[in-house]
Design a protein around this motif. Structure first.
Motif, PDB file in Angstrom:
ATOM      1  N   THR A 233       0.831  -1.204   0.000  1.00  0.00           N
ATOM      2  CA  THR A 233       0.000   0.000   0.000  1.00  0.00           C
ATOM      3  C   THR A 233       0.866   1.254   0.000  1.00  0.00           C
ATOM      4  N   ASP A 234       2.146   1.082  -0.228  1.00  0.00           N
ATOM      5  CA  ASP A 234       3.076   2.210  -0.219  1.00  0.00           C
ATOM      6  C   ASP A 234       3.160   2.824  -1.618  1.00  0.00           C
ATOM      7  N   ASN A 235       2.035   3.360  -2.091  1.00  0.00           N
ATOM      8  CA  ASN A 235       1.968   4.027  -3.384  1.00  0.00           C
ATOM      9  C   ASN A 235       0.844   5.064  -3.303  1.00  0.00           C
ATOM     10  N   TRP A 236       0.836   5.979  -4.265  1.00  0.00           N
ATOM     11  CA  TRP A 236      -0.112   7.091  -4.241  1.00  0.00           C
ATOM     12  C   TRP A 236      -1.563   6.626  -4.215  1.00  0.00           C
ATOM     13  N   ALA A 237      -1.927   5.719  -5.106  1.00  0.00           N
ATOM     14  CA  ALA A 237      -3.332   5.297  -5.214  1.00  0.00           C
ATOM     15  C   ALA A 237      -3.811   4.619  -3.933  1.00  0.00           C
ATOM     16  N   SER A 238      -3.000   3.726  -3.383  1.00  0.00           N
ATOM     17  CA  SER A 238      -3.393   3.040  -2.151  1.00  0.00           C
ATOM     18  C   SER A 238      -3.509   4.020  -0.989  1.00  0.00           C
ATOM     19  N   LYS A 239      -2.557   4.930  -0.889  1.00  0.00           N
ATOM     20  CA  LYS A 239      -2.622   5.914   0.192  1.00  0.00           C
ATOM     21  C   LYS A 239      -3.827   6.829   0.043  1.00  0.00           C
ATOM     22  N   ALA A 240      -4.249   7.090  -1.180  1.00  0.00           N
ATOM     23  CA  ALA A 240      -5.453   7.899  -1.392  1.00  0.00           C
ATOM     24  C   ALA A 240      -6.666   7.196  -0.793  1.00  0.00           C
ATOM     25  N   VAL A 241      -6.772   5.899  -1.016  1.00  0.00           N
ATOM     26  CA  VAL A 241      -7.889   5.121  -0.454  1.00  0.00           C
ATOM     27  C   VAL A 241      -7.779   5.079   1.067  1.00  0.00           C
ATOM     28  N   LEU A 242      -6.586   4.862   1.583  1.00  0.00           N
ATOM     29  CA  LEU A 242      -6.405   4.825   3.035  1.00  0.00           C
ATOM     30  C   LEU A 242      -6.744   6.183   3.651  1.00  0.00           C
ATOM     31  N   GLY A 243      -6.381   7.251   2.953  1.00  0.00           N
ATOM     32  CA  GLY A 243      -6.726   8.588   3.423  1.00  0.00           C
ATOM     33  C   GLY A 243      -8.232   8.820   3.438  1.00  0.00           C
TER      34      GLY A 243
ATOM     35  N   THR B 269      -9.355  14.186  -8.280  1.00  0.00           N
ATOM     36  CA  THR B 269      -7.911  13.950  -8.220  1.00  0.00           C
ATOM     37  C   THR B 269      -7.268  14.797  -7.133  1.00  0.00           C
ATOM     38  N   TRP B 270      -7.670  16.039  -7.021  1.00  0.00           N
ATOM     39  CA  TRP B 270      -7.136  16.915  -5.982  1.00  0.00           C
ATOM     40  C   TRP B 270      -7.547  16.388  -4.609  1.00  0.00           C
ATOM     41  N   PHE B 271      -8.804  15.956  -4.488  1.00  0.00           N
ATOM     42  CA  PHE B 271      -9.278  15.365  -3.239  1.00  0.00           C
ATOM     43  C   PHE B 271      -8.430  14.139  -2.875  1.00  0.00           C
ATOM     44  N   LEU B 272      -8.210  13.243  -3.834  1.00  0.00           N
ATOM     45  CA  LEU B 272      -7.411  12.046  -3.551  1.00  0.00           C
ATOM     46  C   LEU B 272      -5.979  12.410  -3.176  1.00  0.00           C
ATOM     47  N   ASP B 273      -5.421  13.424  -3.839  1.00  0.00           N
ATOM     48  CA  ASP B 273      -4.076  13.847  -3.473  1.00  0.00           C
ATOM     49  C   ASP B 273      -4.044  14.369  -2.042  1.00  0.00           C
ATOM     50  N   ARG B 274      -5.086  15.059  -1.641  1.00  0.00           N
ATOM     51  CA  ARG B 274      -5.176  15.543  -0.265  1.00  0.00           C
ATOM     52  C   ARG B 274      -5.323  14.368   0.705  1.00  0.00           C
ATOM     53  N   MET B 275      -6.013  13.314   0.268  1.00  0.00           N
ATOM     54  CA  MET B 275      -6.170  12.124   1.103  1.00  0.00           C
ATOM     55  C   MET B 275      -4.820  11.446   1.345  1.00  0.00           C
TER      56      MET B 275
END
Length: 168
Positions: free
Chosen positions: A75-85, A143-149
């Motif tokens: 989960t150490d990647n942008w997409a996974s961290k977005a979901v975790l956020g 996308t901005w929301f996910l980046d913030r997550m």
């Protein structure tokens, strides 16, 4: 219960489903869902009531998507961290998040909502430019929301041991 929590409940997002949704394939293929949904709705020009079938298929895909991919190897990647956020954000009533995230999250959701309204208006009136403008705003806002997550998760994992365990 917040609006976002109601949506998560509608999607029946259990811990297992969240773990599967953290797969980058789940995240990136969800991006394709909105353009496909727009195309499916637009197909009413050619298919009439038959457009219900492709529209239903896309809506089913949106619901099934978080369930069909396996739990990611990392989960150490942008997409996974977005979901975790997103999980952290949904849990903000139980575990408060730093206040500096709230204005930006509200702004990204506003962009998303305005884009959604413009897109729906374009679909109702069958106007290409408003539909595409709305779609671009929705994608930008999401996308901005996910980046913030991602930022939120990176900040909160050091404050909450339970969140840190989600990163592997």
């Amino acid at each position: 219960m917040t609006y976002a929590q109601k949506i998560a409940n509608l999607f029946q997002m259990t811990d297992e489903v969240w773990a599967r949704h953290a797969n980058p394939w789940s995240v990136w293929t969800r991006y394709a869902a909105l353009p496909l949904l727009i195309l499916a709705v637009w197909s009413r020009i050619w298919l009439g009531w038959g457009a219900i079938a492709p529209t239903s298929i896309v809506l089913l895909w949106i619901w099934v998507n978080p369930r069909i991919f396996p739990k990611p190897q990392t989960t150490d990647n942008w997409a996974s961290k977005a979901v975790l956020g997103e999980r952290v954000w949904l849990n903000r009533q139980e575990v408060p998040i730093p206040k500096h995230h709230n204005p930006v999250i509200a702004f990204t959701n506003t962009i998303n909502a305005i884009g959604f309204v413009i897109c729906v208006w374009g679909l109702v009136t069958l106007a290409v430019y408003p539909t595409l403008l709305g779609l671009s705003w929705v994608i930008l806002g999401k996308t901005w929301f996910l980046d913030r997550m991602v930022w939120l998760f990176d900040e909160m994992r050091d404050r909450q041991p339970h969140y840190r365990d989600w990163l592997y």
